[in-house]
Motif scaffolding. Sequence first.
Motif, PDB file in Angstrom:
ATOM      1  N   GLN A 106      12.125 154.778  99.002  1.00  0.00           N
ATOM      2  CA  GLN A 106      12.710 154.752 100.340  1.00  0.00           C
ATOM      3  C   GLN A 106      14.124 154.181 100.302  1.00  0.00           C
ATOM      4  N   ARG A 107      14.308 153.085  99.577  1.00  0.00           N
ATOM      5  CA  ARG A 107      15.646 152.481  99.508  1.00  0.00           C
ATOM      6  C   ARG A 107      16.649 153.420  98.842  1.00  0.00           C
ATOM      7  N   ALA A 108      16.213 154.204  97.851  1.00  0.00           N
ATOM      8  CA  ALA A 108      17.102 155.187  97.223  1.00  0.00           C
ATOM      9  C   ALA A 108      17.525 156.240  98.250  1.00  0.00           C
ATOM     10  N   VAL A 109      16.583 156.685  99.060  1.00  0.00           N
ATOM     11  CA  VAL A 109      16.904 157.667 100.112  1.00  0.00           C
ATOM     12  C   VAL A 109      17.855 157.036 101.127  1.00  0.00           C
ATOM     13  N   TRP A 110      17.560 155.815 101.563  1.00  0.00           N
ATOM     14  CA  TRP A 110      18.415 155.158 102.563  1.00  0.00           C
ATOM     15  C   TRP A 110      19.817 154.919 102.013  1.00  0.00           C
ATOM     16  N   ASN A 111      19.933 154.595 100.733  1.00  0.00           N
ATOM     17  CA  ASN A 111      21.264 154.441 100.134  1.00  0.00           C
ATOM     18  C   ASN A 111      22.007 155.769 100.133  1.00  0.00           C
ATOM     19  N   ARG A 112      21.295 156.856  99.880  1.00  0.00           N
ATOM     20  CA  ARG A 112      21.929 158.181  99.920  1.00  0.00           C
ATOM     21  C   ARG A 112      22.393 158.509 101.340  1.00  0.00           C
ATOM     22  N   ILE A 127      19.270 166.259  99.953  1.00  0.00           N
ATOM     23  CA  ILE A 127      19.058 164.881  99.496  1.00  0.00           C
ATOM     24  C   ILE A 127      18.072 164.865  98.330  1.00  0.00           C
ATOM     25  N   ALA A 128      17.036 165.681  98.414  1.00  0.00           N
ATOM     26  CA  ALA A 128      16.071 165.765  97.315  1.00  0.00           C
ATOM     27  C   ALA A 128      16.776 166.203  96.031  1.00  0.00           C
ATOM     28  N   ARG A 129      17.645 167.193  96.126  1.00  0.00           N
ATOM     29  CA  ARG A 129      18.389 167.641  94.943  1.00  0.00           C
ATOM     30  C   ARG A 129      19.350 166.547  94.457  1.00  0.00           C
ATOM     31  N   ASP A 130      20.012 165.878  95.396  1.00  0.00           N
ATOM     32  CA  ASP A 130      20.940 164.798  95.026  1.00  0.00           C
ATOM     33  C   ASP A 130      20.233 163.685  94.255  1.00  0.00           C
ATOM     34  N   LEU A 131      18.974 163.445  94.584  1.00  0.00           N
ATOM     35  CA  LEU A 131      18.202 162.381  93.929  1.00  0.00           C
ATOM     36  C   LEU A 131      17.395 162.895  92.741  1.00  0.00           C
ATOM     37  N   ASP A 132      17.709 164.115  92.291  1.00  0.00           N
ATOM     38  CA  ASP A 132      16.999 164.745  91.169  1.00  0.00           C
ATOM     39  C   ASP A 132      15.501 164.841  91.414  1.00  0.00           C
ATOM     40  N   ARG A 133      15.139 165.119  92.658  1.00  0.00           N
ATOM     41  CA  ARG A 133      13.744 165.337  93.043  1.00  0.00           C
ATOM     42  C   ARG A 133      13.678 166.610  93.873  1.00  0.00           C
ATOM     43  N   PRO A 134      14.047 167.752  93.314  1.00  0.00           N
ATOM     44  CA  PRO A 134      14.215 168.977  94.106  1.00  0.00           C
ATOM     45  C   PRO A 134      12.992 169.431  94.878  1.00  0.00           C
ATOM     46  N   ARG A 135      11.813 169.019  94.484  1.00  0.00           N
ATOM     47  CA  ARG A 135      10.595 169.432  95.203  1.00  0.00           C
ATOM     48  C   ARG A 135      10.102 168.361  96.162  1.00  0.00           C
ATOM     49  N   GLY A 145      12.382 159.304 107.956  1.00  0.00           N
ATOM     50  CA  GLY A 145      11.691 158.955 109.193  1.00  0.00           C
ATOM     51  C   GLY A 145      11.273 157.502 109.282  1.00  0.00           C
ATOM     52  N   SER A 146      11.183 156.819 108.156  1.00  0.00           N
ATOM     53  CA  SER A 146      10.791 155.404 108.185  1.00  0.00           C
ATOM     54  C   SER A 146      11.981 154.463 108.043  1.00  0.00           C
ATOM     55  N   ASN A 147      13.183 154.994 108.134  1.00  0.00           N
ATOM     56  CA  ASN A 147      14.397 154.178 108.065  1.00  0.00           C
ATOM     57  C   ASN A 147      14.377 153.130 109.182  1.00  0.00           C
ATOM     58  N   PRO A 148      14.401 151.835 108.834  1.00  0.00           N
ATOM     59  CA  PRO A 148      14.354 150.808 109.872  1.00  0.00           C
ATOM     60  C   PRO A 148      15.721 150.469 110.467  1.00  0.00           C
ATOM     61  N   LEU A 149      16.786 151.052 109.943  1.00  0.00           N
ATOM     62  CA  LEU A 149      18.135 150.695 110.387  1.00  0.00           C
ATOM     63  C   LEU A 149      18.838 151.896 111.015  1.00  0.00           C
TER      64      LEU A 149
END
Length: 187
Positions: A106-112, A127-135, A145-149
Motif C-alpha cells: 500500500q505504501r508503495a502505491v501511495w508513494n507512486r 500504476i501496476a506497470r510502473d510498480l512492475d506488477r502488470p497484473r 481505495g484505502s489511502n488514508p490521506l
Amino acid sequence: MTDSRTTATSSPAPAPVRAPVEAPPLPHHRRVLTSLGTYLIAAQDGALTGVWRQEQSRFPGTERLGATAPLEDPLLCAAQEQLLAYLSGDRDDFDLPLAPRGTDFQRAVWNRLREIPRGATTTYGQIARDLDRPRAAQAIGAAVGSNPLSIVVPCHRVLGARGELTGYAGGIETKQALLVLEGALLA
C-alpha cells in the motif's frame, strides 16, 4: 553479658528508581470546513496520518482519529492551512510530514500516487506497470481505495482503464471537483 549488636534482617532491595515510561503520543484530529465538505485531519507523533471527508466510505474509527486536538496544534494548523489553500487554488502541493498506516505494498502505491503531478491523471493499470506488477491492477485499486490521506496523497488522479471516473471514497462528485480544480477535467 548481652550482645548489643542488632542482627540485620534481610529485606528485599528497593526497586530502582526509573524514569516514567511515556506512552506514545496518541492520535488527535480536527475538523476542517472546506468548499468540498467537512474533512477530518488526524496526526500522531508529529506526522499526518489521515485526511478523510466526513461523509466518505471507509471512514475511520475513533482509534485512528483520537481526541479532538487543541486549536494551537502546529501540525494540524499547517495541514488545515495547506488544505484550504490547495482547495482555493492558491497552493499546488503539500509540504507536511506523512505517516500513513498500511502494508509495504500500500505504501508503495501511495508513494507512486504522490508522483502524479497536479493536472495529470493516470490509470490503475499504469500504476501496476510502473510498480512492475502488470497484473495487479485490482490490487492497486484496493490500495488506492484505502489511502488514508485523501487529497494530500492524490488518489483522485487515478482513473479507470478508458479514462472514466471510477470509485472514490469521498464520492465521485468530489473526485470530479478536484480534477476540475487541478485542470485535469473541464468544468
